[in-house]
Design a protein around this motif. Structure first.
Motif, PDB file in Angstrom:
ATOM      1  N   LEU A 122     -14.988  -3.637  -3.644  1.00  0.00           N
ATOM      2  CA  LEU A 122     -14.561  -2.289  -3.288  1.00  0.00           C
ATOM      3  C   LEU A 122     -15.322  -1.199  -4.042  1.00  0.00           C
ATOM      4  CD1 LEU A 122     -12.556  -1.250  -1.241  1.00  0.00           C
ATOM      5  CD2 LEU A 122     -10.928  -0.933  -3.076  1.00  0.00           C
ATOM      6  N   PHE A 123     -15.682  -1.456  -5.289  1.00  0.00           N
ATOM      7  CA  PHE A 123     -16.382  -0.441  -6.052  1.00  0.00           C
ATOM      8  C   PHE A 123     -17.741  -0.125  -5.422  1.00  0.00           C
ATOM      9  CE2 PHE A 123     -13.124  -0.967  -9.104  1.00  0.00           C
ATOM     10  CZ  PHE A 123     -13.155   0.155  -9.909  1.00  0.00           C
TER      11      PHE A 123
ATOM     12  N   LYS B  34     -16.708   1.750  -1.565  1.00  0.00           N
ATOM     13  CA  LYS B  34     -15.588   2.688  -1.491  1.00  0.00           C
ATOM     14  C   LYS B  34     -15.829   3.804  -0.484  1.00  0.00           C
ATOM     15  CE  LYS B  34     -17.253   5.172  -5.452  1.00  0.00           C
ATOM     16  NZ  LYS B  34     -17.160   6.302  -6.270  1.00  0.00           N
TER      17      LYS B  34
ATOM     18  N   TYR C 261      -9.564  -3.652 -18.270  1.00  0.00           N
ATOM     19  CA  TYR C 261     -10.724  -4.471 -17.943  1.00  0.00           C
ATOM     20  C   TYR C 261     -12.020  -3.771 -18.327  1.00  0.00           C
ATOM     21  CZ  TYR C 261     -13.691  -7.780 -15.541  1.00  0.00           C
ATOM     22  OH  TYR C 261     -14.632  -8.736 -15.269  1.00  0.00           O
TER      23      TYR C 261
ATOM     24  N   ASP D 157     -13.370   8.313 -11.703  1.00  0.00           N
ATOM     25  CA  ASP D 157     -13.986   7.544 -10.612  1.00  0.00           C
ATOM     26  C   ASP D 157     -13.188   6.280 -10.349  1.00  0.00           C
ATOM     27  OD1 ASP D 157     -15.941   9.329 -10.183  1.00  0.00           O
ATOM     28  OD2 ASP D 157     -17.556   8.191 -11.132  1.00  0.00           O
ATOM     29  N   MET D 158     -12.800   5.639 -11.453  1.00  0.00           N
ATOM     30  CA  MET D 158     -12.046   4.396 -11.351  1.00  0.00           C
ATOM     31  C   MET D 158     -10.686   4.653 -10.694  1.00  0.00           C
ATOM     32  SD  MET D 158     -10.912   2.029 -14.522  1.00  0.00           S
ATOM     33  CE  MET D 158      -9.727   3.244 -15.047  1.00  0.00           C
TER      34      MET D 158
ATOM     35  N   ILE E 233     -10.522   4.795  -6.947  1.00  0.00           N
ATOM     36  CA  ILE E 233     -10.485   3.497  -6.272  1.00  0.00           C
ATOM     37  C   ILE E 233      -9.124   2.825  -6.450  1.00  0.00           C
ATOM     38  CG2 ILE E 233     -11.488   1.181  -6.264  1.00  0.00           C
ATOM     39  CD1 ILE E 233     -14.131   2.720  -7.105  1.00  0.00           C
TER      40      ILE E 233
ATOM     41  N   SER F 168      -2.034  -8.190  -7.935  1.00  0.00           N
ATOM     42  CA  SER F 168      -2.911  -7.171  -8.519  1.00  0.00           C
ATOM     43  C   SER F 168      -3.902  -7.815  -9.480  1.00  0.00           C
ATOM     44  CB  SER F 168      -2.092  -6.130  -9.278  1.00  0.00           C
ATOM     45  OG  SER F 168      -1.360  -5.358  -8.384  1.00  0.00           O
TER      46      SER F 168
ATOM     47  N   MET G 202      -6.399   3.463  -3.993  1.00  0.00           N
ATOM     48  CA  MET G 202      -6.454   2.849  -2.663  1.00  0.00           C
ATOM     49  C   MET G 202      -5.860   1.436  -2.643  1.00  0.00           C
ATOM     50  SD  MET G 202     -10.167   4.047  -1.247  1.00  0.00           S
ATOM     51  CE  MET G 202     -11.219   3.019  -2.231  1.00  0.00           C
ATOM     52  N   LEU G 203      -5.655   0.863  -3.825  1.00  0.00           N
ATOM     53  CA  LEU G 203      -5.257  -0.545  -3.883  1.00  0.00           C
ATOM     54  C   LEU G 203      -3.768  -0.740  -3.597  1.00  0.00           C
ATOM     55  CD1 LEU G 203      -7.093  -1.570  -7.166  1.00  0.00           C
ATOM     56  CD2 LEU G 203      -7.878  -1.842  -4.817  1.00  0.00           C
TER      57      LEU G 203
ATOM     58  N   PHE H 283       0.849  -1.195   0.000  1.00  0.00           N
ATOM     59  CA  PHE H 283       0.000   0.000   0.000  1.00  0.00           C
ATOM     60  C   PHE H 283       0.880   1.240   0.000  1.00  0.00           C
ATOM     61  CE2 PHE H 283      -2.872  -3.123   1.820  1.00  0.00           C
ATOM     62  CZ  PHE H 283      -4.084  -2.788   1.231  1.00  0.00           C
TER      63      PHE H 283
ATOM     64  N   ASN I  73      -1.911  -1.311 -11.775  1.00  0.00           N
ATOM     65  CA  ASN I  73      -3.335  -1.329 -11.438  1.00  0.00           C
ATOM     66  C   ASN I  73      -4.141  -0.446 -12.386  1.00  0.00           C
ATOM     67  OD1 ASN I  73      -3.256  -3.169  -9.316  1.00  0.00           O
ATOM     68  ND2 ASN I  73      -2.693  -1.589  -7.837  1.00  0.00           N
TER      69      ASN I  73
ATOM     70  N   LEU J 217      -4.493  -2.375 -15.542  1.00  0.00           N
ATOM     71  CA  LEU J 217      -5.401  -3.513 -15.370  1.00  0.00           C
ATOM     72  C   LEU J 217      -6.868  -3.080 -15.389  1.00  0.00           C
ATOM     73  CD1 LEU J 217      -3.718  -5.700 -12.592  1.00  0.00           C
ATOM     74  CD2 LEU J 217      -4.290  -6.438 -14.897  1.00  0.00           C
ATOM     75  N   TYR J 218      -7.195  -2.042 -14.618  1.00  0.00           N
ATOM     76  CA  TYR J 218      -8.604  -1.641 -14.498  1.00  0.00           C
ATOM     77  C   TYR J 218      -9.097  -0.912 -15.744  1.00  0.00           C
ATOM     78  CZ  TYR J 218      -8.479  -3.502  -9.888  1.00  0.00           C
ATOM     79  OH  TYR J 218      -8.356  -4.387  -8.855  1.00  0.00           O
TER      80      TYR J 218
ATOM     81  N   LEU K 277      -8.168  -8.352  -8.972  1.00  0.00           N
ATOM     82  CA  LEU K 277      -9.034  -7.628  -9.913  1.00  0.00           C
ATOM     83  C   LEU K 277     -10.513  -7.920  -9.692  1.00  0.00           C
ATOM     84  CD1 LEU K 277      -8.752  -5.808 -12.532  1.00  0.00           C
ATOM     85  CD2 LEU K 277      -8.878  -7.905 -13.823  1.00  0.00           C
TER      86      LEU K 277
ATOM     87  N   LEU L 178      -7.620   2.978   5.584  1.00  0.00           N
ATOM     88  CA  LEU L 178      -6.668   3.633   4.695  1.00  0.00           C
ATOM     89  C   LEU L 178      -6.062   4.878   5.343  1.00  0.00           C
ATOM     90  CD1 LEU L 178      -8.542   3.176   1.337  1.00  0.00           C
ATOM     91  CD2 LEU L 178      -6.315   2.225   1.915  1.00  0.00           C
TER      92      LEU L 178
END
Lengths: 179, 185
Positions: free
Chosen positions: A98-99, A102, B69, B47-48, B51, A87, B54-55, A18, B62, B65-66, A91, A111
């Motif tokens: 989480l979406f 959040k 996706y 928006d994505m 998030i 990671s 935070m990962l 993190f 990341n 990846l997102y 996914l 966090l």
């Protein structure tokens, strides 16, 4: 055996990494230099400098470089793949959970508590690198140029917001001229 | 299939040319996938990113990846991710091969004697920034101090410290939320 250790070290960094590049750098430093003692603090500093100067994410560069130093070509691929793998596996979980959550109180407070801890982790990494190998001329009767370089770099990057790459190049030139 | 390949190329270009990683590349990703290709909406993209920030893990990976996706499912995610990391791997491998051969060269050694103390400061700076950003006060100062003591003196792995932080704060959040609900009812 070394491949397995590389896999395990970088898998953990991928899962618990993190807080961005420097937070992961502190984890890499701990695993590779302090725990497994595969490379010295000086070699680690060299690798950080080279990773900073080359394009791409610093932690990917670090994983590839340290992996290569420790276990050759396959070592570099295993280290980098292990860092990315969590990671990829997370996914689906993240998209599903989480979406939707959040703005959840627990997610947010976790966090925010993580931040001071990560600050401590990055600070330790810097602390662990303050040794005789990285500050070769540190001492009472020496000229302490390394201390001056470190102090000026800090002022340059922290207050003057100078590009780190320029500072690395400048320090290299100073090193070439004085040592 | 064509979009998958385009995703690979897009992230390959970004991976090959962004210095400074993470946040420096966001602007380029937005320009490529929102402005140029219209694969996703601007709001959806940011928006994505909120998030993704935070990962755990590599932020650039990341993001790839997102974004991948969202545009083309799992295949898109993998293509974008590979595109983002392959340039780094190739460039770093070339440098590593060269560097391990020449690191004992007296000129290289002198240059790096100057660079090493510089790197220490480059790591110290984000640590201090993070302290300020986390708004550490007298109460919360115990967390970074405990972290420093545990890692520096007791050689506790940062992995365990992060794990303990997650478990501790989730437990605390549950506890305080419960108390809040009770006092309401």
């Amino acid at each position: 055996m070394i491949y397995l250790q590389l896999f395990w070290a970088y898998l953990n960094i991928g899962i618990f990494g993190f807080g961005g590049g420097y937070a992961m750098l502190s984890m890499i430093q701990f695993e590779i230099v302090e725990h497994y003692q595969w490379i010295s603090a000086e070699e680690f500093a060299d690798i950080v400098a080279l990773s900073q100067m080359t394009p791409g994410p610093i932690s990917i560069n670090m994983a590839t470089f340290t992996g290569y130093t420790v276990g050759g070509f396959w070592g570099s691929l295993i280290a980098t793949a292990s860092l990315v793998l969590p990671s990829l596996l997370m996914l689906y979980f993240v998209l599903k959970m989480l979406f939707k959550h959040k703005d959840n109180y627990i997610v947010k407070s976790t966090l925010s508590l993580m931040k001071p801890v990560i600050a401590g982790l990055i600070f330790v990494a810097a602390l662990l690198m303050m040794n005789a190998g990285n500050f070769t001329d540190f001492g009472l009767h020496q000229n302490n140029i390394s201390v001056i370089i470190c102090a000026l770099t800090f002022v340059g990057v922290f207050w003057a917001k100078i590009n780190p790459i320029l500072l690395i190049i400048a320090s290299g030139i100073v090193g070439y001229l004085v040592y | 299939m064509r979009t998958v390949f385009q995703l690979f190329i897009t992230f390959f270009n970004i991976g090959a040319f962004t210095l400074g990683g993470g946040y420096a590349m966001l602007d380029m990703v937005e320009r490529a996938v929102v402005t140029k290709r219209h694969w996703i909406e601007k709001d959806e993209f940011w928006d994505m990113i909120t998030i993704v920030q935070m990962l755990p893990g590599v932020f650039a990976v990341n993001t790839a990846l997102y974004t991948g996706y969202k545009i083309k499912g799992l295949r898109g995610a993998i293509a974008a991710c590979l595109g983002a990391i392959i340039p780094s791997i190739v460039i770093i491998l070339l440098i590593a091969v060269f560097f391990l051969d020449y690191k004992d060269n007296p000129v290289i050694e002198r240059i790096f004697r100057g660079i090493r103390p510089c790197v220490v400061a480059l790591i110290l700076s984000p640590a201090i920034k993070m302290f300020i950003n986390a708004k550490v006060n007298w109460k919360t100062a115990i967390f970074p101090i405990a972290t420093v003591v545990l890692v520096y003196f007791f050689k506790v792995s940062p992995v365990y410290i992060i794990l303990a932080t997650i478990i501790g704060s989730v437990a605390f959040a549950f506890y305080s939320q419960n108390r809040l609900n009770k006092s309401k009812s």
